[in-house]
Design a protein around this motif. Structure first.
Motif: not given
Length: 134
Positions: A65, A69, A93
């Motif tokens: 990540t 995000d 995500n």
């Protein structure tokens, strides 16, 4: 129960990737939020004389990540025997891709560090956790 976290700039390393240590912090954030969502916020537990130290953490990093995000963290009760609680975490995500899975185990102690048998001492909290076992 879901908790949302946005990756902060300070949580990334020189390569722009989230440093692995932050995932454990996010687990704690999600766990504290989870307890609030089920009606047992951590400050309430502490006011009752209950502390819940982490006794084990297991992490599996699936995808990286980066800054900004949006991460959705789902917390589930996977094991509870009255003194020890085991939770699972799944982080996704914004595209729904799993980026992390993990577990944490917790004991329930009084302020002197002695184990508490929740079934006898706090039956409402015990019952709540039992109902959530998946």
């Amino acid at each position: 129960m879901a908790y949302n976290h946005t990756v902060q700039y300070y949580e990334t390393d020189r390569m722009g990737i989230t440093h692995h240590s932050n995932y454990i912090r996010w687990m704690e954030e999600a766990r504290i939020d989870f307890l609030s969502q089920i009606g047992w916020p951590y400050n309430k537990l502490e006011s009752l004389g209950i502390v819940s130290p982490v006794i084990n953490v297991d992490c599996d990093f699936k995808k990286t990540t980066t800054f900004a995000d949006a991460i959705e963290i789902t917390v589930r009760v996977i094991e509870f025997k009255g003194v020890k609680l085991k939770l699972s975490y799944e982080m996704k995500n914004k595209d729904g891709v799993v980026v992390f899975t993990g577990t944490s185990s917790h004991a329930f102690l009084d302020i002197e560090g002695k184990p508490i048998r929740l079934k006898q001492s706090f039956p409402e909290f015990f019952g709540c956790l039992c109902e959530l076992i998946e």
